[in-house]
Design a protein around this motif. Structure first.
Motif, PDB file in Angstrom:
ATOM      1  N   HIS A  74       0.880  -1.272   0.122  1.00 53.61           N
ATOM      2  CA  HIS A  74       0.190  -0.005   0.015  1.00 53.61           C
ATOM      3  C   HIS A  74       0.780   1.320   0.014  1.00 53.61           C
ATOM      4  N   ASP A  75       1.886   1.302   0.928  1.00 53.24           N
ATOM      5  CA  ASP A  75       2.807   2.373   1.039  1.00 53.24           C
ATOM      6  C   ASP A  75       3.339   2.788  -0.297  1.00 53.24           C
ATOM      7  N   ARG A  76       3.831   1.603  -0.823  1.00 50.84           N
ATOM      8  CA  ARG A  76       4.873   1.836  -2.087  1.00 50.84           C
ATOM      9  C   ARG A  76       3.840   2.512  -3.286  1.00 50.84           C
ATOM     10  N   PHE A  77       2.576   1.765  -3.300  1.00 57.79           N
ATOM     11  CA  PHE A  77       1.634   2.352  -4.360  1.00 57.79           C
ATOM     12  C   PHE A  77       1.468   3.730  -4.165  1.00 57.79           C
ATOM     13  N   VAL A  78       1.177   4.206  -3.028  1.00 59.35           N
ATOM     14  CA  VAL A  78       0.941   5.660  -2.752  1.00 59.35           C
ATOM     15  C   VAL A  78       2.159   6.501  -3.078  1.00 59.35           C
ATOM     16  N   GLU A  79       3.450   6.147  -2.522  1.00 58.72           N
ATOM     17  CA  GLU A  79       4.484   6.803  -2.818  1.00 58.72           C
ATOM     18  C   GLU A  79       4.870   7.017  -4.582  1.00 58.72           C
ATOM     19  N   LEU A  80       4.639   5.759  -5.244  1.00 59.23           N
ATOM     20  CA  LEU A  80       5.034   5.987  -6.653  1.00 59.23           C
ATOM     21  C   LEU A  80       3.867   6.647  -7.450  1.00 59.23           C
ATOM     22  N   ILE A  81       2.641   6.588  -7.112  1.00 59.75           N
ATOM     23  CA  ILE A  81       1.498   7.367  -7.941  1.00 59.75           C
ATOM     24  C   ILE A  81       1.723   8.647  -7.402  1.00 59.75           C
ATOM     25  N   GLY A  82       2.115   9.080  -5.934  1.00 62.30           N
ATOM     26  CA  GLY A  82       2.353  10.737  -5.552  1.00 62.30           C
ATOM     27  C   GLY A  82       3.325  11.080  -6.634  1.00 62.30           C
ATOM     28  N   LYS A  83       4.391  10.333  -6.675  1.00 61.65           N
ATOM     29  CA  LYS A  83       5.476  10.917  -7.610  1.00 61.65           C
ATOM     30  C   LYS A  83       5.145  11.215  -8.858  1.00 61.65           C
ATOM     31  N   SER A  84       4.134  10.182  -9.495  1.00 59.14           N
ATOM     32  CA  SER A  84       3.959  10.296 -10.938  1.00 59.14           C
ATOM     33  C   SER A  84       2.995  11.460 -11.334  1.00 59.14           C
ATOM     34  N   GLY A  85       2.179  12.199 -10.218  1.00 60.30           N
ATOM     35  CA  GLY A  85       1.556  13.260 -10.475  1.00 60.30           C
ATOM     36  C   GLY A  85      -0.042  12.961 -10.989  1.00 60.30           C
ATOM     37  N   VAL A  86      -0.167  11.536 -11.388  1.00 64.50           N
ATOM     38  CA  VAL A  86      -1.556  11.463 -11.439  1.00 64.50           C
ATOM     39  C   VAL A  86      -2.575  11.619 -10.303  1.00 64.50           C
ATOM     40  N   PRO A  87      -3.617  11.966 -10.391  1.00 65.38           N
ATOM     41  CA  PRO A  87      -4.443  12.232  -9.422  1.00 65.38           C
ATOM     42  C   PRO A  87      -4.725  10.812  -8.587  1.00 65.38           C
ATOM     43  N   TYR A  88      -5.088  10.956  -7.331  1.00 61.37           N
ATOM     44  CA  TYR A  88      -5.631   9.595  -6.770  1.00 61.37           C
ATOM     45  C   TYR A  88      -6.226   9.748  -5.686  1.00 61.37           C
ATOM     46  N   GLN A  89      -7.298   8.756  -5.269  1.00 56.24           N
ATOM     47  CA  GLN A  89      -7.883   8.821  -3.926  1.00 56.24           C
ATOM     48  C   GLN A  89      -7.691   7.735  -3.058  1.00 56.24           C
ATOM     49  N   LEU A  90      -7.697   7.860  -1.869  1.00 61.27           N
ATOM     50  CA  LEU A  90      -7.508   6.611  -1.140  1.00 61.27           C
ATOM     51  C   LEU A  90      -9.012   6.191  -0.736  1.00 61.27           C
ATOM     52  N   ILE A  91      -9.246   4.875  -0.723  1.00 67.61           N
ATOM     53  CA  ILE A  91     -10.693   4.290  -0.456  1.00 67.61           C
ATOM     54  C   ILE A  91     -10.521   3.563   1.006  1.00 67.61           C
ATOM     55  N   THR A  92     -11.106   4.285   1.971  1.00 66.20           N
ATOM     56  CA  THR A  92     -10.815   3.777   3.279  1.00 66.20           C
ATOM     57  C   THR A  92     -12.050   3.263   4.085  1.00 66.20           C
ATOM     58  N   GLY A  93     -11.753   2.690   5.164  1.00 62.98           N
ATOM     59  CA  GLY A  93     -12.780   2.408   6.133  1.00 62.98           C
ATOM     60  C   GLY A  93     -13.373   1.015   5.839  1.00 62.98           C
ATOM     61  N   PRO A  94     -14.470   0.440   6.519  1.00 62.95           N
ATOM     62  CA  PRO A  94     -15.006  -0.942   6.268  1.00 62.95           C
ATOM     63  C   PRO A  94     -15.526  -1.088   5.010  1.00 62.95           C
ATOM     64  N   TRP A  95     -15.871  -2.227   4.546  1.00 59.96           N
ATOM     65  CA  TRP A  95     -16.158  -2.732   3.060  1.00 59.96           C
ATOM     66  C   TRP A  95     -17.455  -1.748   2.754  1.00 59.96           C
ATOM     67  N   GLU A  96     -18.300  -1.605   3.769  1.00 58.70           N
ATOM     68  CA  GLU A  96     -19.486  -0.958   3.503  1.00 58.70           C
ATOM     69  C   GLU A  96     -19.063   0.514   3.336  1.00 58.70           C
ATOM     70  N   GLY A  97     -19.465   1.185   2.299  1.00 56.24           N
ATOM     71  CA  GLY A  97     -19.135   2.704   2.114  1.00 56.24           C
ATOM     72  C   GLY A  97     -18.090   2.750   1.111  1.00 56.24           C
ATOM     73  N   ARG A  98     -17.271   1.641   0.745  1.00 54.12           N
ATOM     74  CA  ARG A  98     -16.178   1.851  -0.097  1.00 54.12           C
ATOM     75  C   ARG A  98     -16.567   2.270  -1.600  1.00 54.12           C
ATOM     76  N   ALA A  99     -17.725   1.600  -1.951  1.00 54.78           N
ATOM     77  CA  ALA A  99     -18.085   1.915  -3.310  1.00 54.78           C
ATOM     78  C   ALA A  99     -18.777   3.371  -3.552  1.00 54.78           C
TER      79      ALA A  99
END
Length: 195
Positions: free
Chosen positions: A148-173
């Motif tokens: 997880h940390d590696r994906f966030v790090e590399l995508i953060g460096k890429s400049g492509v927008p990203y959003q973390l999807i957090t919390g329990p299964w319910e609500g992620r969609a």
């Protein structure tokens, strides 16, 4: 911000964080197509072939990762021609490079070159605080945090927008849909002619 004819949304992250389930739900919500994870399909085929022969679990090769990255990208580009405004992708060639790093302990130039050609408008990264579900194929429970940390790090460096999807299964969609809707709204706003 990239605002093409088809918005390419890619889900990446650690194993067992609900990526495939989210892809299915998002594709249904947007009445569009989604691209499955070819690396998993490839691995399941290798396991099935090996079990017929007997013996140890098959090894990954550099050529496997190159092939997986190429095929994932080919399938994504093909699906983009049939997408309804939004294309949902369960991983991409960029992510294949990070899986290579996970297994080999280093990056692979050829796999990364394929990943650098990916077209991505928005990454969704489900976080790994949900329970790990072993399905007989997964092996990354102990490294979920690192992945997880590696994906966030590399995508953060890429400049492509990203959003973390957090919390329990319910609500992620709902979080994922809200992120896509916000991106689409920004695209529509940018497309409006200035007064």
């Amino acid at each position: 911000m990239s605002c093409g004819k088809v918005l390419r949304v890619v889900l990446v992250g650690a194993e067992s964080t609900g990526k495939t389930t989210l892809c299915i739900e998002l594709a249904k919500h947007y009445n569009t197509v989604w691209v499955a994870e070819y690396g998993r399909e490839n691995w399941e085929e290798k396991l099935a072939a090996q079990s017929l022969k007997g013996g140890d679990i098959p090894e990954w090769t550099d050529e496997d990762f190159i092939h997986i990255a190429q095929e994932q990208q080919r399938r994504e580009n093909e699906a983009a021609r049939h997408a309804n405004r939004v294309l949902i992708c369960d991983t991409n060639a960029f992510a294949t490079g990070t899986w290579f790093e996970r297994y080999a302990g280093k990056r692979h130039a050829a796999v990364d070159a394929i990943g650098n050609a990916d077209k991505v408008d928005l990454y969704l990264i489900p976080t790994p605080e949900v329970p790990f579900v072993q399905d007989g194929v997964r092996d990354g429970e102990k490294i979920r945090g690192w992945m997880h940390d590696r994906f966030v790090e590399l995508i953060g460096k890429s400049g492509v927008p990203y959003q973390l999807i957090t919390g329990p299964w319910e609500g992620r969609a709902e979080q994922a849909i809200a992120s896509i809707e916000a991106f689409l709204a920004r695209c529509e706003s940018e497309a409006q002619p200035a007064p």
